[in-house]
Design a protein around this motif. Structure first.
Motif, PDB file in Angstrom:
ATOM      1  N   LEU A 158       1.433  22.487  -8.886  1.00  0.00           N
ATOM      2  CA  LEU A 158       1.124  21.435  -9.859  1.00  0.00           C
ATOM      3  C   LEU A 158       1.731  20.087  -9.446  1.00  0.00           C
ATOM      4  N   LYS A 159       2.948  20.117  -8.856  1.00  0.00           N
ATOM      5  CA  LYS A 159       3.558  18.853  -8.438  1.00  0.00           C
ATOM      6  C   LYS A 159       2.717  18.168  -7.373  1.00  0.00           C
ATOM      7  N   ARG A 160       2.214  18.995  -6.437  1.00  0.00           N
ATOM      8  CA  ARG A 160       1.386  18.440  -5.375  1.00  0.00           C
ATOM      9  C   ARG A 160       0.057  17.940  -5.937  1.00  0.00           C
ATOM     10  N   LEU A 161      -0.484  18.686  -6.906  1.00  0.00           N
ATOM     11  CA  LEU A 161      -1.725  18.254  -7.551  1.00  0.00           C
ATOM     12  C   LEU A 161      -1.524  16.897  -8.215  1.00  0.00           C
ATOM     13  N   LEU A 162      -0.385  16.746  -8.910  1.00  0.00           N
ATOM     14  CA  LEU A 162      -0.120  15.461  -9.572  1.00  0.00           C
ATOM     15  C   LEU A 162       0.100  14.357  -8.543  1.00  0.00           C
ATOM     16  N   ALA A 163       0.611  14.714  -7.356  1.00  0.00           N
ATOM     17  CA  ALA A 163       0.764  13.716  -6.300  1.00  0.00           C
ATOM     18  C   ALA A 163      -0.604  13.183  -5.885  1.00  0.00           C
ATOM     19  N   TYR A 164      -1.561  14.104  -5.642  1.00  0.00           N
ATOM     20  CA  TYR A 164      -2.896  13.634  -5.261  1.00  0.00           C
ATOM     21  C   TYR A 164      -3.543  12.895  -6.426  1.00  0.00           C
ATOM     22  N   SER A 165      -3.283  13.354  -7.643  1.00  0.00           N
ATOM     23  CA  SER A 165      -3.854  12.655  -8.789  1.00  0.00           C
ATOM     24  C   SER A 165      -3.284  11.243  -8.866  1.00  0.00           C
ATOM     25  N   SER A 166      -1.996  11.098  -8.480  1.00  0.00           N
ATOM     26  CA  SER A 166      -1.412   9.762  -8.511  1.00  0.00           C
ATOM     27  C   SER A 166      -2.073   8.858  -7.465  1.00  0.00           C
ATOM     28  N   GLY A 170       0.825  -1.205   0.000  1.00  0.00           N
ATOM     29  CA  GLY A 170       0.000   0.000   0.000  1.00  0.00           C
ATOM     30  C   GLY A 170       0.858   1.253   0.000  1.00  0.00           C
ATOM     31  N   PHE A 171       1.978   1.212   0.743  1.00  0.00           N
ATOM     32  CA  PHE A 171       2.930   2.323   0.718  1.00  0.00           C
ATOM     33  C   PHE A 171       3.453   2.542  -0.691  1.00  0.00           C
ATOM     34  N   LYS A 172       3.831   1.449  -1.352  1.00  0.00           N
ATOM     35  CA  LYS A 172       4.454   1.573  -2.670  1.00  0.00           C
ATOM     36  C   LYS A 172       3.474   2.135  -3.693  1.00  0.00           C
ATOM     37  N   ILE A 173       2.215   1.659  -3.667  1.00  0.00           N
ATOM     38  CA  ILE A 173       1.280   2.104  -4.688  1.00  0.00           C
ATOM     39  C   ILE A 173       0.535   3.351  -4.251  1.00  0.00           C
ATOM     40  N   ALA A 174       0.828   3.870  -3.043  1.00  0.00           N
ATOM     41  CA  ALA A 174       0.191   5.094  -2.538  1.00  0.00           C
ATOM     42  C   ALA A 174      -1.311   4.923  -2.377  1.00  0.00           C
ATOM     43  N   ALA A 175      -1.721   3.867  -1.665  1.00  0.00           N
ATOM     44  CA  ALA A 175      -3.139   3.680  -1.382  1.00  0.00           C
ATOM     45  C   ALA A 175      -3.443   4.232   0.005  1.00  0.00           C
ATOM     46  N   VAL A 176      -4.627   4.828   0.150  1.00  0.00           N
ATOM     47  CA  VAL A 176      -5.053   5.323   1.461  1.00  0.00           C
ATOM     48  C   VAL A 176      -5.301   4.102   2.334  1.00  0.00           C
ATOM     49  N   PRO A 177      -4.946   4.033   3.599  1.00  0.00           N
ATOM     50  CA  PRO A 177      -4.383   5.083   4.455  1.00  0.00           C
ATOM     51  C   PRO A 177      -2.846   5.102   4.534  1.00  0.00           C
TER      52      PRO A 177
END
Lengths: 106, 474
Positions: free
Chosen positions: B302-310, B225-232
Motif C-alpha cells: 500500500l505504501k508503494r501504491l500511494l507513492a505511485y498515486s502521489s 521536478g524532483f521535489k514534486i515527483a514529476a516524471v522523469p
C-alpha cells in the motif's frame, strides 16, 4: 587576462565531471564527493559572474558572493548529515556500493 | 491585535527548539507529552495566522521585504504547512512504538523527542518557502526542508530498508540541489538579479539574450521536478516512500510536494511568456499522469501504491500549473492533503497490528469498521468519486485546462482517472469483500479517532462546499 568565458568553461567542466561521477561511479562516498563538485561549480561561476558584471558604481554585484557563502554553509551541513547516514548504512550492511543496496524493489 | 507575518516562523522555530531542549535535558518524562505540547503550540500559531498585520505589498529594493513576502498565497501555504505538520505529529504519536524498537538508545524512549522536533523544523522551512521571493531565500529554505527530511527518512535506522531509502533520498536530493544551484547561477548571470520580481523585469526586455536564462530555468525545473515527483525525475519516490517511516512518508508526499508547487508557481512567473516553457511542462504533465497511474496498477504494497498515486497526483497538479490556474492548484493541494494524510493515518494504525501490504487490509471492515470506513472515504476521494474533495479538485483542474484549450491534457487526465479507480478500489475490495485470518479488533487511540473523523468530515464538506478554500486566495 582570464575572461568570463574561460571561468564559465571551467565551471561547466566541473559540473559535468560531478554529474558524470554521480551517474558512473558505484561507491557512495565518491558519488557524494561528485555532488559537492557540482555545488562548487556553481560557486565558481557565481563568483565569476559577480566579478565581471560590475554595477553602475563600478563595484562587483555582491548578491552573488553572499549567495556563495550560503551555498558553502549548506554544503557543509549536507556533508555532516550525509556522511552520518552513509556511516550508519556501512555499519548495517558492511558496504558502500550501490549495487548492494537494492532490497527495495517490486 | 495584529502581528507581523515573519513572527509566525519564529514562533514555530521556538517550539521546535523547546522540544529539542526538553529531549536533551529531561530523560525521565514521557516523550509523547512533547508531541502533544508541539501539536498545541502549532495549533496556537495556526490561530495566530488569522490575526496578521497587512504586509507591504510593493517589493522593496533591499532588505528583508525583498526576500520575503506575505501575500495571500504565502499565508495560505503557511497555514497549509502548519495543518500538515499537526496531522503528521498526530500520526507520529501512533508510530512511536515502532521508533522505539528501531533506534538505539539508553532509555526506552531515546530519540523520540528528536522524531517529534524534526517535523517542526521542516515546517519552518516550508513556511519560509511559501514566502520566498528571492532565489537565495528559496535555496536556503528548500535546503532546510530537505536536510530535515534526510534525517527523518533514515530515522528508524535499525531497519535496513529505511537506511536504504535514506541513502537514496540523500543522493538524489543532493543531486537536485546541485541542479537548482547551477540553474540559479545562470539566471543570475543573465539578469544580474536574484529577486524574482526584478528577474521578471529584466527578462521582459526583448533585446536581452534569453537563451542562457532559459537553460538555467530548465535546470531549476529539473530540481523542482524532483521535489514534486514529476516524471522523469520520479525514480526516488517509490523506494523512499516505501522505506521511510510511514508518518515521514506522509509528510514527504504532502509537505514537500506542496512546497515544490508554491516555488514552481512563483519561479515560473518570469518564464511563462515563453512558449517553449509551456510546451515542456505539458509534456512533463502527460508523462507524469501516464507513468504514475499505469505503474500503480500492479502494486501490492500500500505504501508503494500511494507513492505511485502521489506521482499521478503531481500530474493533475501540473495540468493546473500549465493552465495558469493558481486557485485550482491550491484547492487540489488541500484536497490532496486531506485524503493522503487520512489514508496514511489509517495505514499507520493498521500496520502496527499487521503490515503495510494490501492483503494486510483484508477483512478490515470486520476488524475495525471505523478504520475501514475512513480508508474508504480516503480512497474514494483519491479516485475522484463525486461529493468528495478529490472530485471537485479534479473538476476545477480540468475546467481550467479546457479554458486554456489544453484538450490533450484533459483527455489523458480523464482516462487516467478511470485507471485510478481500479487500483484505489482494489484496497476497498480487500477491506470489504476479502476474508481475513485475524479477527482481533485494531486498537485506535482517541486522538487519532478524532483527527480521522475531522479529516473525513472535511473531505465531504469541501467536496460540496468549496468556497472557504477558493475565497482564501481572493
Amino acid at each position: 587576462m582570464v575572461t568570463l568565458g574561460q571561468y564559465l568553461i571551467v565551471s561547466g567542466l566541473l559540473f559535468t565531471i560531478g554529474f558524470a561521477g554521480v551517474l558512473l561511479r558505484r561507491n557512495i562516498i565518491i558519488i557524494f564527493m561528485s555532488l559537492e563538485l557540482m555545488l562548487n561549480a556553481a560557486n565558481l561561476s557565481l563568483v565569476a559572474f559577480s566579478r565581471f558584471r560590475l554595477g553602475v558604481d563600478g563595484m562587483p554585484n555582491y548578491n552573488a558572493q553572499v549567495f556563495v557563502f550560503f551555498i558553502i554553509t549548506v554544503a557543509a551541513a549536507e556533508v555532516a548529515v550525509g556522511l552520518a547516514i552513509i556511516v550508519a548504512l556501512y555499519r548495517a550492511r558492511q558496504t558502500t556500493h550501490v549495487e548492494d543496496i537494492n532490497s527495495l524493489k517490486f | 491585535m495584529t502581528i507581523g507575518a515573519p513572527i509566525l516562523e519564529v514562533e514555530v522555530l521556538v517550539i521546535g527548539l523547546f522540544v529539542l531542549m526538553v529531549e536533551a535535558f529531561f530523560e525521565r518524562i514521557d516523550k509523547r507529552t512533547l508531541a502533544f505540547a508541539a501539536i498545541f503550540g502549532l495549533a496556537a500559531v495556526l490561530a495566530a495566522s488569522f490575526f496578521l498585520a497587512p504586509a507591504p505589498t510593493d517589493v522593496a529594493t533591499t532588505g528583508f521585504w525583498s526576500f520575503y513576502t506575505a501575500d495571500l498565497l504565502a499565508i495560505f501555504f503557511k497555514r497549509f504547512a502548519l495543518v500538515t505538520t499537526i496531522l503528521v505529529l498526530v500520526m507520529m504519536v501512533d508510530y512511536a512504538p515502532v521508533v522505539r524498537q528501531s533506534v538505539h538508545g539508553t532509555t526506552h524512549q531515546s530519540g523520540l523527542g528528536e522524531f517529534f522536533a524534526l517535523p517542526i523544523f521542516t515546517c519552518v522551512g516550508l513556511m519560509w518557502m511559501a514566502s520566498a521571493i528571492d532565489f537565495v531565500m528559496i535555496f536556503v529554505s528548500l535546503e532546510l526542508v530537505t536536510m530535515s527530511f534526510y534525517v527523518l527518512v533514515s530515522f528508524t535506522r535499525r531497519n535496513p530498508a529505511t537506511l536504504e531509502a535514506g541513502v537514496k533520498y540523500l543522493i538524489l536530493s543532493a543531486l537536485s540541489t546541485g541542479f537548482l544551484v547551477y540553474g540559479i547561477t545562470w539566471i543570475f548571470g543573465v539578469t544580474g538579479e536574484t529577486n524574482l520580481a526584478r528577474v521578471t523585469a529584466v527578462l521582459a526586455d526583448p533585446a536581452l539574450e534569453s537563451g542562457p536564462a532559459l537553460f538555467g530555468m530548465v535546470l531549476v525545473l529539473v530540481a523542482l521536478g524532483f521535489k514534486i515527483a514529476a516524471v522523469p525525475f520520479q525514480m526516488w519516490v517509490p523506494d523512499v516512500y516505501q522505506g521511510a517511516p510511514t508518518p515521514v512518508t506522509a509528510f514527504l508526499s504532502v509537505g514537500s510536494k506542496a512546497a515544490g508547487f508554491v516555488v514552481l508557481l512563483r519561479v515560473l512567473q518570469p518564464f511563462f511568456m515563453m512558449p517553449q516553457m509551456v510546451k515542456a511542462l505539458t509534456i512533463i504533465a502527460l508523462l507524469t499522469l501516464l507513468y504514475g497511474n499505469l505503474a500503480a496498477l500492479p502494486q501490492t504494497n500500500l505504501k508503494r501504491l500511494l507513492a505511485y498515486s502521489s506521482i499521478a497526483h503531481a500530474g493533475y497538479l501540473l495540468i493546473g500549473v500549465v493552465s495558469f490556474a493558481g486557485e485550482a492548484v491550491a484547492y487540489y493541494l488541500v484536497a490532496y492533503l486531506l485524503m493522503t494524510l487520512l489514508s496514511f493515518a489509517v495505514l499507520v494504525v493498521v500496520a502496527n497490528q499487521t503490515g503495510d501490504n494490501i492483503e494486510d487490509f483484508s477483512g478490515l471492515a470486520k476488524r475495525s469498521p471505523f478504520l475501514a470506513f475512513a480508508m474508504l472515504v480516503a480512497m474514494a476521494s483519491l479516485a475522484g468519486v463525486p461529493f468528495t474533495a478529490g472530485f471537485l479538485g479534479k473538476f476545477y483542474i480540468f475546467d481550467a485546462a479546457l479554458r486554456q484549450h489544453q484538450t490533450t491534457l484533459v483527455v489523458v487526465g480523464v482516462i487516467t482517472v478511470a485507471c485510478g479507480f481500479y487500483y484505489y478500489l482494489k484496497v476497498v475490495r480487500a477491506m470489504y469483500w476479502d476474508g481475513s485470518s485475524i479477527d482481533a479488533p485494531v486498537p485506535v487511540s482517541r486522538l487519532s479517532r478524532v483527527t480521522m473523523t475531522a479529516m473525513m468530515v472535511a473531505i465531504v464538506v469541501l467536496g460540496v462546499y468549496p468556497q472557504p478554500i477558493l475565497n482564501a486566495l481572493k
